[in-house]
Design a protein around this motif. Structure first.
Motif, short mmCIF file in Angstrom:
data_model
loop_
_atom_site.label_atom_id
_atom_site.label_comp_id
_atom_site.label_asym_id
_atom_site.label_seq_id
_atom_site.Cartn_x
_atom_site.Cartn_y
_atom_site.Cartn_z
N ASP A 82 -1.41 7.20 -6.72
CA ASP A 82 -2.01 7.24 -8.05
C ASP A 82 -2.43 8.68 -8.32
O ASP A 82 -3.29 9.24 -7.62
N ALA A 83 -1.83 9.30 -9.33
CA ALA A 83 -2.11 10.70 -9.61
C ALA A 83 -3.55 10.93 -10.06
O ALA A 83 -4.06 12.06 -9.95
N THR A 84 -4.21 9.90 -10.52
CA THR A 84 -5.59 10.04 -11.00
C THR A 84 -6.60 9.93 -9.86
O THR A 84 -7.54 10.72 -9.78
N THR A 85 -6.39 8.95 -8.97
CA THR A 85 -7.37 8.69 -7.91
C THR A 85 -6.92 9.16 -6.53
O THR A 85 -7.72 9.13 -5.58
N ASN A 86 -5.65 9.56 -6.38
CA ASN A 86 -5.06 9.93 -5.08
C ASN A 86 -4.92 8.74 -4.13
O ASN A 86 -4.69 8.90 -2.93
N LEU A 87 -5.07 7.52 -4.64
CA LEU A 87 -4.95 6.32 -3.83
C LEU A 87 -3.48 6.05 -3.54
O LEU A 87 -2.63 6.08 -4.44
N LEU A 88 -3.16 5.76 -2.27
CA LEU A 88 -1.78 5.45 -1.90
C LEU A 88 -1.41 4.06 -2.44
O LEU A 88 -2.15 3.09 -2.26
N LEU A 89 -0.25 3.96 -3.06
CA LEU A 89 0.20 2.71 -3.68
C LEU A 89 1.37 2.07 -2.94
O LEU A 89 1.53 0.85 -2.98
N GLY A 90 2.19 2.88 -2.30
CA GLY A 90 3.35 2.33 -1.62
C GLY A 90 3.96 3.34 -0.67
O GLY A 90 3.85 4.56 -0.88
N VAL A 91 4.59 2.82 0.39
CA VAL A 91 5.28 3.67 1.37
C VAL A 91 6.63 3.02 1.66
O VAL A 91 6.71 1.81 1.90
N HIS A 92 7.68 3.83 1.67
CA HIS A 92 9.03 3.33 1.89
C HIS A 92 9.74 4.27 2.86
O HIS A 92 9.76 5.49 2.64
N MET A 93 10.31 3.71 3.90
CA MET A 93 10.94 4.54 4.93
C MET A 93 12.27 3.95 5.33
O MET A 93 12.42 2.75 5.51
N MET A 94 13.25 4.83 5.48
CA MET A 94 14.52 4.49 6.11
C MET A 94 14.73 5.48 7.24
O MET A 94 14.73 6.69 7.02
N MET A 136 -6.66 -0.28 4.06
CA MET A 136 -7.94 0.44 4.06
C MET A 136 -8.15 1.25 2.78
O MET A 136 -9.08 2.03 2.68
N ALA A 137 -7.23 1.03 1.79
CA ALA A 137 -7.30 1.75 0.52
C ALA A 137 -7.37 3.25 0.76
O ALA A 137 -8.21 3.98 0.20
N ALA A 138 -6.45 3.72 1.59
CA ALA A 138 -6.44 5.14 1.96
C ALA A 138 -6.04 6.01 0.79
O ALA A 138 -5.18 5.65 -0.03
N LYS A 139 -6.68 7.16 0.73
CA LYS A 139 -6.28 8.20 -0.21
C LYS A 139 -5.43 9.23 0.54
O LYS A 139 -5.32 9.20 1.76
N GLU A 140 -4.84 10.13 -0.21
CA GLU A 140 -3.95 11.12 0.40
C GLU A 140 -4.65 11.86 1.53
O GLU A 140 -4.08 12.08 2.61
#
Length: 466
Positions: free
Chosen positions: A391-403, A420-424
């Protein structure tokens, strides 16, 4: 049929010995309940005996086969051949060992195991039939964890997910219809082992970056990817599938067809209608956040309830419901369930995709770190990337995708961060071992603001966006 003379009294009865059932049984026993588990077939359920474990044995063999070129590059010289019959023996031995482990755990936790087919006689009474024997039990609470099964076709050439991984000979050719994780895993695994695979699929419903790379890998691995609408399936000595796209008709034939279809919950034979338990049109049982049905002392968990038919959900719900039934303050929050594809290389997707985050109204930024810039991945001749959406406003991570190699191992780390509602900054701060793939996770988050060390400014401008 011989009917037992007396109705026997039991405390907590659990129907089904798969991941949901035996997990609930063990956790409830740990918390002081007297548990009786009823299973009509083998402990471990379809997941252990015919689904999850057999498929991952084949995926493991395919991964080893694909590593052969790298092993040669490290200086090892040999000319390997593959005997599918030995893989079948290994598969069956692994299943037996794991099933024996589940049986031992149930015994160690003083769980009574009954074998037979169970059905409700009343809202506090259940009957168990095994051959000519029929016994009845009155319970205090019951948990329905009977799981689900794949649709079985009349033709022996059209396989469901369980039948595919019971094959004792490697098919020369295989047509697969499906775009879920089971279809992708099967396509790559069997192709790597020597089967010629045609995959009929349109959209893999993953993040756009994963979708694009997945299509490239399927082509690289010489898997024929076909898109369009399946209009006919004919099964005689071989199976022929007709596909239409933009008015053009093509046909694809093979000795076997695997079609990945939605699973069917095991609820119809339980007699739920006679005791007033609500069952939805699709056969699932509606429940509250703790697994409770519309009857207060009857609970349901896993594949028999609405939601994804995956073992991770079944295991989580089993612990939650067992804790609730044992008087604990169970957490009813629905967790993040990662999508895991044991493809070549593996894929993990958790949280929101870029499109889903945009559709939800977030102002987002994305960062992406290619694994060919990571030391460990280069040492092991791997490939792939990690993509992060925040989230560009709060820096909250929304999704992670890995190959890439190591994706399954890192999936737990990604899930923990989102839970844990981690931020960047929460990911950038901890020190990761060097060299390791964990460093790529840190750098993917750093790339959100152009601070990844092992990417040039130009690369970060291309791979990240707000």
């Amino acid at each position: 049929m011989v009917v037992g003379e007396l109705t026997q009294e039991r405390d907590l009865v659990i129907l089904g010995g798969g991941p949901a059932g035996y997990t609930a049984a063990i956790r409830a026993s740990q918390l002081g309940r007297n548990v009786t588990l009823i299973e009509q077939a083998q402990l471990g359920g379809l997941c252990l005996n015919k689904g999850c474990i057999p498929s991952k044995v084949v995926a493991h063999a395919a991964d080893i086969k694909q590593q052969m070129n790298h092993i040669s590059a490290l200086g090892f010289s040999f000319n390997p051949t593959h005997d599918f019959s030995q893989l079948v023996e290994y598969r069956e031995r692994t299943i037996r060992q794991l099933r024996t482990g589940v049986e031992a755990l149930c015994q160690a936790n003083a769980i009574e195991i009954l074998h037979g087919t169970a059905s409700f006689l009343a809202d506090d009474r259940i009957g168990v039939e095994l051959g000519h024997q029929f016994d009845t039990y009155r319970f205090t609470d019951v948990v329905i964890a009977t799981g689900s099964h794949s649709i079985e076709q009349d033709s022996p050439s059209i396989l469901n997910a369980e039948q595919l991984y019971q094959l004792t000979e490697l098919p020369e050719r295989l047509v697969i219809i499906g775009q879920d994780y089971i279809a992708v895993e099967a396509a790559m695994s069997f192709q790597a082992l020597g089967t010629s695979v045609t995959l009929i699929a349109d959209d893999f419903q993953l993040d756009s970056s994963i979708n694009k790379e997945l299509r490239r890998l399927l082509k690289k691995q010489k898997i024929q990817l076909v898109s369009g609408t399946v209009t006919a399936i004919e099964a005689e000595e071989a199976v022929t599938v007709t596909v239409v796209k933009q008015g053009q008709e093509t046909t694809w034939s093979a000795p076997f067809l695997f079609q990945s279809l939605p699973r069917v919950p095991h609820t119809l034979e339980l007699g739920l209608e006679r005791i007033g338990v609500t069952v939805a049109e699709d056969g699932t049982i509606p429940v509250d956040p703790f697994g409770q049905t519309n009857r207060p002392h009857i609970y349901a968990i896993g594949d028999v309830t609405p939601g994804p038919a995956i073992a991770t959900r079944a295991i989580h719900e089993a612990k939650r419901t067992a804790e609730h039934l044992s008087g604990q303050l169970a957490d009813a929050t629905v967790p993040y369930y990662p999508t895991i594809i044991r493809s070549l290389p593996p894929i993990v997707s958790i949280g929101l995709t870029e499109q889903a985050a945009t559709d939800a109204g977030y102002s987002i930024r994305t960062g992406q770190f290619p694994l060919n810039a990571n030391g460990t991945t280069m040492i092991e001749a791997g490939s792939g990337f990690i993509k992060v959406i925040s989230d560009a406003t709060t820096n909250l991570l929304l999704g992670v995708h890995m190959m890439g190699e190591g994706a399954v191992d890192l999936a737990g780390t990604f899930a923990q961060a989102l839970e844990m509602a981690a931020k960047e900054e929460d990911v950038r701060f901890p020190i990761m071992p060097h060299p390791s793939r964990s460093e790529a996770w840190t750098e993917a988050v750093e790339s959100l603001i152009g601070h990844a060390i092992h990417l040039s400014p130009r690369q970060q401008d291309v791979l990240t966006k707000s």
